[in-house]
Design a protein around this motif. Structure first.
Motif, short mmCIF file in Angstrom:
data_model
loop_
_atom_site.label_atom_id
_atom_site.label_comp_id
_atom_site.label_asym_id
_atom_site.label_seq_id
_atom_site.Cartn_x
_atom_site.Cartn_y
_atom_site.Cartn_z
N PHE A 1 0.87 -1.17 0.00
CA PHE A 1 0.00 0.00 0.00
C PHE A 1 0.90 1.21 0.00
CE2 PHE A 1 -2.06 3.41 2.41
CZ PHE A 1 -3.23 3.56 1.69
N ALA A 2 0.57 2.20 -0.81
CA ALA A 2 1.40 3.40 -0.89
C ALA A 2 0.54 4.65 -0.82
CB ALA A 2 2.21 3.40 -2.18
N LEU A 3 1.10 5.67 -0.21
CA LEU A 3 0.58 7.02 -0.28
C LEU A 3 1.63 7.81 -1.06
CD1 LEU A 3 -0.76 7.41 3.36
CD2 LEU A 3 -2.12 7.20 1.26
N ASP A 4 1.24 8.31 -2.22
CA ASP A 4 2.16 8.97 -3.14
C ASP A 4 1.78 10.43 -3.32
OD1 ASP A 4 3.36 6.41 -3.93
OD2 ASP A 4 1.54 6.08 -5.10
N GLN B 1 5.32 3.61 1.95
CA GLN B 1 4.87 2.28 1.55
C GLN B 1 4.87 1.29 2.71
OE1 GLN B 1 7.46 1.17 -1.71
NE2 GLN B 1 6.74 2.85 -2.98
N LEU B 2 3.82 0.47 2.73
CA LEU B 2 3.69 -0.63 3.68
C LEU B 2 3.52 -1.90 2.86
CD1 LEU B 2 3.42 -1.45 6.69
CD2 LEU B 2 0.94 -1.26 6.39
N SER B 3 4.49 -2.81 2.97
CA SER B 3 4.56 -3.97 2.08
C SER B 3 4.51 -5.30 2.83
CB SER B 3 5.88 -3.91 1.29
OG SER B 3 5.97 -4.99 0.38
N THR B 4 4.05 -6.32 2.11
CA THR B 4 4.18 -7.69 2.59
C THR B 4 5.63 -8.11 2.39
OG1 THR B 4 3.75 -8.68 0.42
CG2 THR B 4 1.82 -8.31 1.86
N GLN B 5 5.97 -9.26 2.90
CA GLN B 5 7.26 -9.87 2.56
C GLN B 5 7.27 -10.16 1.07
OE1 GLN B 5 9.88 -10.82 4.59
NE2 GLN B 5 8.91 -9.94 6.39
N ASN B 6 8.44 -10.24 0.47
CA ASN B 6 8.56 -10.69 -0.90
C ASN B 6 8.48 -12.22 -0.87
OD1 ASN B 6 8.98 -9.79 -3.66
ND2 ASN B 6 10.87 -10.97 -3.56
N ILE B 7 7.46 -12.79 -1.49
CA ILE B 7 7.24 -14.24 -1.48
C ILE B 7 7.85 -14.86 -2.72
CG2 ILE B 7 5.50 -16.07 -1.42
CD1 ILE B 7 5.47 -14.30 1.08
N VAL B 8 8.66 -15.88 -2.54
CA VAL B 8 9.23 -16.64 -3.65
C VAL B 8 8.74 -18.07 -3.48
CG1 VAL B 8 11.34 -17.41 -4.80
CG2 VAL B 8 11.27 -15.15 -3.71
N ASP B 9 7.85 -18.49 -4.37
CA ASP B 9 7.22 -19.80 -4.22
C ASP B 9 6.56 -20.18 -5.56
OD1 ASP B 9 6.01 -22.12 -3.25
OD2 ASP B 9 5.25 -21.14 -1.45
N ASP B 10 6.28 -21.45 -5.71
CA ASP B 10 5.56 -21.87 -6.91
C ASP B 10 4.16 -21.26 -6.94
OD1 ASP B 10 7.68 -23.35 -7.82
OD2 ASP B 10 6.93 -25.26 -7.07
N TYR B 11 3.56 -21.09 -5.73
CA TYR B 11 2.20 -20.56 -5.65
C TYR B 11 2.20 -19.21 -4.92
CZ TYR B 11 -2.77 -20.19 -4.69
OH TYR B 11 -4.06 -19.75 -4.62
N ILE B 12 1.73 -18.18 -5.58
CA ILE B 12 1.62 -16.84 -5.01
C ILE B 12 0.14 -16.50 -4.94
CG2 ILE B 12 2.17 -14.39 -5.33
CD1 ILE B 12 4.69 -15.99 -4.93
N VAL C 1 -2.29 -13.54 -4.28
CA VAL C 1 -2.49 -12.09 -4.13
C VAL C 1 -3.66 -11.80 -3.21
CG1 VAL C 1 -3.07 -9.96 -5.37
CG2 VAL C 1 -1.39 -11.56 -6.34
N PHE C 2 -4.71 -12.63 -3.27
CA PHE C 2 -5.85 -12.46 -2.36
C PHE C 2 -5.35 -12.34 -0.92
CE2 PHE C 2 -8.03 -14.53 -5.88
CZ PHE C 2 -9.32 -14.03 -5.84
N GLU C 3 -4.53 -13.30 -0.52
CA GLU C 3 -4.02 -13.39 0.85
C GLU C 3 -3.11 -12.21 1.20
OE1 GLU C 3 -0.92 -16.43 2.73
OE2 GLU C 3 -2.79 -17.42 2.12
N MET C 4 -2.21 -11.86 0.29
CA MET C 4 -1.27 -10.78 0.56
C MET C 4 -1.98 -9.43 0.66
SD MET C 4 2.25 -11.79 -1.45
CE MET C 4 1.56 -11.81 -3.09
N ALA C 5 -2.96 -9.18 -0.21
CA ALA C 5 -3.70 -7.92 -0.16
C ALA C 5 -4.49 -7.83 1.14
CB ALA C 5 -4.63 -7.81 -1.38
N THR C 6 -5.09 -8.94 1.55
CA THR C 6 -5.84 -8.96 2.81
C THR C 6 -4.92 -8.66 3.98
OG1 THR C 6 -7.47 -10.51 1.93
CG2 THR C 6 -7.25 -10.42 4.33
N GLU C 7 -3.70 -9.20 3.96
CA GLU C 7 -2.73 -8.95 5.02
C GLU C 7 -2.44 -7.45 5.17
OE1 GLU C 7 2.07 -9.52 5.56
OE2 GLU C 7 1.00 -11.13 4.54
#
Length: 137
Positions: free
Chosen positions: A11-14, A52-63, A65-71
């Motif tokens: 999430f960003a405030l620009d 900016q407030l960010s999630t961790q950078n996820i490196v995985d076969d399955y990403i 976005v639903f979950e990360m945006a909710t976080e």
């Protein structure tokens, strides 16, 4: 060629002319990162300032976005009124950014891209827009 997908949501405030540290104090949330207009970042100079407030950078076969945006939205939900006031006071816009790198391996699934109803409602209530950047690994 990378064998996995990679992604993060933030999430960003620009804005054109504000001090990100003032937004940190105003919201009472420590950002993951800030950019200041005109500062020297290796390889480029930001054209605007950003908090900016960010999630961790996820490196995985399955990403997911639903979950990360909710976080991210869950961390901001109680700050809704302050975010609305910050937009006015600091002349900033609100953005939810999705950044994804797709694996080019045929047998890897592509990231699940979408948003829960509560996430969409929250973003709408604060006048945020969504930007999705995708890249190939």
């Amino acid at each position: 060629m990378s064998t996995t997908n990679e992604g993060r949501v933030y999430f960003a405030l620009d804005g054109d002319d504000f001090d990100p540290d003032e937004i940190t104090r105003f919201l009472g949330i420590e950002p993951t990162s800030v950019k200041r207009k005109g500062s020297k970042i290796p390889g480029r100079v930001p054209r605007m300032s950003s908090w900016q407030l960010s999630t961790q950078n996820i490196v995985d076969d399955y990403i997911d976005v639903f979950e990360m945006a909710t976080e991210i939205v869950d961390k901001l939900r109680t700050k809704k009124e302050l975010i609305l006031q910050a937009k006015e006071r600091f002349n900033v816009s609100a953005r939810l950014e999705v950044v994804l790198w797709f694996s080019m391996k045929e047998d890897n699934s592509t990231p699940a891209i979408g948003f829960e109803i509560e996430t969409v409602e929250f973003l709408g209530s604060i006048g945020a827009f969504v930007d999705i950047d995708t890249y190939k690994h």
